[in-house]
Design a protein around this motif. Structure first.
Motif, short mmCIF file in Angstrom:
data_model
loop_
_atom_site.label_atom_id
_atom_site.label_comp_id
_atom_site.label_asym_id
_atom_site.label_seq_id
_atom_site.Cartn_x
_atom_site.Cartn_y
_atom_site.Cartn_z
N THR A 1 -31.06 -1.01 3.19
CA THR A 1 -29.71 -0.41 3.20
C THR A 1 -29.09 -0.52 1.82
OG1 THR A 1 -29.46 -1.03 5.51
CG2 THR A 1 -27.44 -0.49 4.34
N ASN A 2 -29.27 -1.68 1.18
CA ASN A 2 -28.74 -1.83 -0.16
C ASN A 2 -29.44 -0.90 -1.15
OD1 ASN A 2 -26.55 -3.93 -0.99
ND2 ASN A 2 -27.60 -4.82 0.79
N ALA A 3 -30.74 -0.70 -0.95
CA ALA A 3 -31.47 0.22 -1.85
C ALA A 3 -30.89 1.63 -1.71
CB ALA A 3 -32.96 0.21 -1.51
N GLN A 4 -30.64 2.05 -0.47
CA GLN A 4 -30.08 3.39 -0.26
C GLN A 4 -28.67 3.51 -0.85
OE1 GLN A 4 -30.32 3.50 3.98
NE2 GLN A 4 -32.54 3.79 3.98
N GLN B 1 -22.69 -8.82 1.61
CA GLN B 1 -23.16 -7.51 2.11
C GLN B 1 -23.79 -6.65 1.00
OE1 GLN B 1 -20.24 -8.93 2.78
NE2 GLN B 1 -19.38 -8.37 4.76
N PRO B 2 -23.08 -6.44 -0.13
CA PRO B 2 -23.67 -5.59 -1.18
C PRO B 2 -24.39 -6.37 -2.28
CG PRO B 2 -21.25 -5.63 -1.34
CD PRO B 2 -21.66 -6.74 -0.46
N ALA B 3 -24.66 -7.67 -2.06
CA ALA B 3 -25.20 -8.50 -3.15
C ALA B 3 -26.49 -7.96 -3.76
CB ALA B 3 -25.38 -9.94 -2.68
N PRO B 4 -27.44 -7.41 -2.95
CA PRO B 4 -28.70 -6.96 -3.58
C PRO B 4 -28.58 -5.69 -4.42
CG PRO B 4 -29.01 -7.42 -1.22
CD PRO B 4 -27.54 -7.40 -1.48
N LEU B 5 -27.40 -5.08 -4.48
CA LEU B 5 -27.27 -3.85 -5.29
C LEU B 5 -27.74 -4.07 -6.72
CD1 LEU B 5 -23.76 -2.31 -4.33
CD2 LEU B 5 -26.03 -1.46 -3.72
N LEU B 6 -27.40 -5.24 -7.26
CA LEU B 6 -27.71 -5.51 -8.67
C LEU B 6 -29.19 -5.27 -8.99
CD1 LEU B 6 -26.91 -6.61 -11.46
CD2 LEU B 6 -27.25 -8.91 -10.57
N ARG B 7 -30.08 -5.64 -8.06
CA ARG B 7 -31.52 -5.48 -8.27
C ARG B 7 -31.90 -4.05 -8.67
NH1 ARG B 7 -34.91 -9.38 -5.00
NH2 ARG B 7 -34.08 -11.23 -6.04
N HIS B 8 -31.08 -3.09 -8.25
CA HIS B 8 -31.42 -1.68 -8.47
C HIS B 8 -30.85 -1.14 -9.76
CE1 HIS B 8 -33.16 -1.67 -4.48
NE2 HIS B 8 -32.13 -2.40 -4.12
#
Ligand code: UDP
Length: 412
Positions: free
Chosen positions: A102-105, A126-133
């Motif tokens: 979901t974060n990747a999308q 909730q949005p923490a993994p956004l940074l990875r992208h």
């Protein structure tokens, strides 16, 4: 209604506003993007609605984006929230995969907004993994934790930590919450907007109309808790406290007012527990309010003799600040951000059990002068420490340090 920064001068004094302008000067035109997981419900949305327009008024180019997910996503992130506040939770691999996917999308959907931002502030897990992208990020990315993370459930913290470690900085509400991470950490408690519908002075007839609408008897004492129906807010404990206190305060009334947040899937189950505990007592009013019922909540807080916030974990507790600003003594759970606001016996009372809450309720309702004097101290404590303008200054200072600082030198 949105206010300009100058509108706060009568409350804070002109000097404070002038200082904010000076602090914002080096940041003028910078693009700042906040990302969280809901526009409605809960304290984070409440703060962003107020903070963002004021940052824009000070010359920054500030935006607010919201990530979107399916019900599995919110189930997973609610479990993170519960685990960060100490509960043991079990999360399947499928839920975790869905969280990351979901974060990747969302990262792709938000790419145009985030890739050229100077500062990105990501709120909560909730949005923490956004940074990875965004491996080639241009801006400074900050993770802002609003949760009582003092004793996170270790397996979940271990899973989340790698997503957080890469941020340039993190912000926590209290030093007790900050977890070891390899970047600078800032302590910034939340705040309220004294000019918002939730907090402005209300005419007496508007308060009276709200009493009438909810069948609250003005001649009898009223205690209130305003909260999402969340087990950490302990609404059932509030009903138990009320039931104990009615033995000594005949005619006591209780309002439990709440609504859901779109990212909180557990509200309905908790609400059913609340109905069962209230056992159809006509003096317990359980109110489900729409997300924009700010003036109604304001009136309910003002109509109350005492406000309860009997949380067992609390990131901060804006409802505590809101009640204190209105000169109401708060009986709050002895936990997290409530402890920062309620100085026991001075600006309110800290309790750990329904019995404790009932005892303090009885004490205050039987000693009106003490109730009044604690309410006044509570109000001035909020004026000095928890108004939006003070937080704005702290955010701007942090941004200047992160965006303009060179090593140990900070150019203001
Ligand atoms: N709130 C609201 N409607 C409700 C329940 C709460 O507008 O039905 C508001 C409340 O006035 C406060 C915020 O939502 O401004 C809740 O923030 P708090 O920090 O107390 O708790 P959180 O929900 O973030 O855990």
């Amino acid at each position: 209604m949105q206010h300009h920064i100058d509108a706060y001068a009568p409350i804070t004094g002109k000097d404070v506003i002038e200082q904010l302008r000076q602090l914002a000067e080096p940041l003028r035109g910078m693009k700042v993007v906040h990302v969280n997981s809901t526009r409605m419900g809960g304290g984070v949305a409440e703060i962003l609605h107020k903070m963002i327009p004021l940052m824009n008024d000070l010359g920054l180019d500030t935006h607010w984006e919201v990530i979107e997910g399916n019900s599995d996503f919110y189930q997973c992130t609610k479990s993170f929230h519960n685990a960060m506040q100490g509960n043991q939770v079990v999360l399947s691999d499928a839920l975790l995969r869905n969280y990351e996917e979901t974060n990747a999308q969302n990262a792709e959907r938000l790419r145009p907004a985030l890739e050229d931002a100077d500062i990105v502030i990501i709120h909560d897990p909730q949005p923490a993994p956004l940074l990875r992208h965004f491996p080639d990020r241009k801006g400074t990315w900050i993770w802002r934790c609003h949760i009582d993370a003092s004793q996170p459930y270790r397996p979940v913290w271990k899973y989340l930590r790698p997503f957080l470690a890469d941020y340039d900085a993190s912000i926590w509400s209290l030093s007790d919450f900050a977890q070891p991470l390899p970047h600078p950490q800032y302590l910034v408690p939340p705040s309220i907007d004294p000019l918002s519908d939730k907090n402005i002075d209300l005419p007496e007839d508007e308060i009276a109309a709200v009493r009438e609408r909810f069948d609250i008897d003005p001649a009898r004492p009223l205690i209130t808790q305003i909260s999402r129906f969340d087990r950490f807010k302990d609404p059932v404990g509030v009903i138990q406290a009320y039931q104990l206190a009615t033995r000594f305060i005949p005619g006591l009334q209780l309002v439990l007012a709440g609504g859901g947040a779109s990212d909180d899937p557990e509200g309905e189950a908790v609400l059913n527990e609340v109905y069962a505990a209230a056992d159809k007592d006509p003096d317990v009013k359980i109110l489900l309010l729409p997300a924009d019922a700010h003036r109604t909540i304001n009136a309910l807080q003002r109509a109350s003799d005492i406000v309860l916030q009997k949380s067992t974990r609390e990131g901060f507790g804006l409802t505590v600040t809101e009640a204190m600003w209105k000169g109401r003594p708060v009986i709050g759970g002895n936990t997290g951000g409530i402890r920062l606001q309620v100085i026991n016996h001075h600006t309110g009372f800290l309790v750990s059990t329904p019995e404790g809450a009932a005892l303090r309720t009885r004490y205050l309702l039987n000693q009106r002068e003490i109730l009044e004097s604690i309410g006044q101290k509570a109000q001035s404590f909020v004026r000095d420490n928890f108004l939006l303008t003070r937080r704005l200054g702290e955010y701007l200072t942090m941004m200047v340090i992160l965006a303009k600082g060179h090593g140990d030198r900070v150019e203001l």
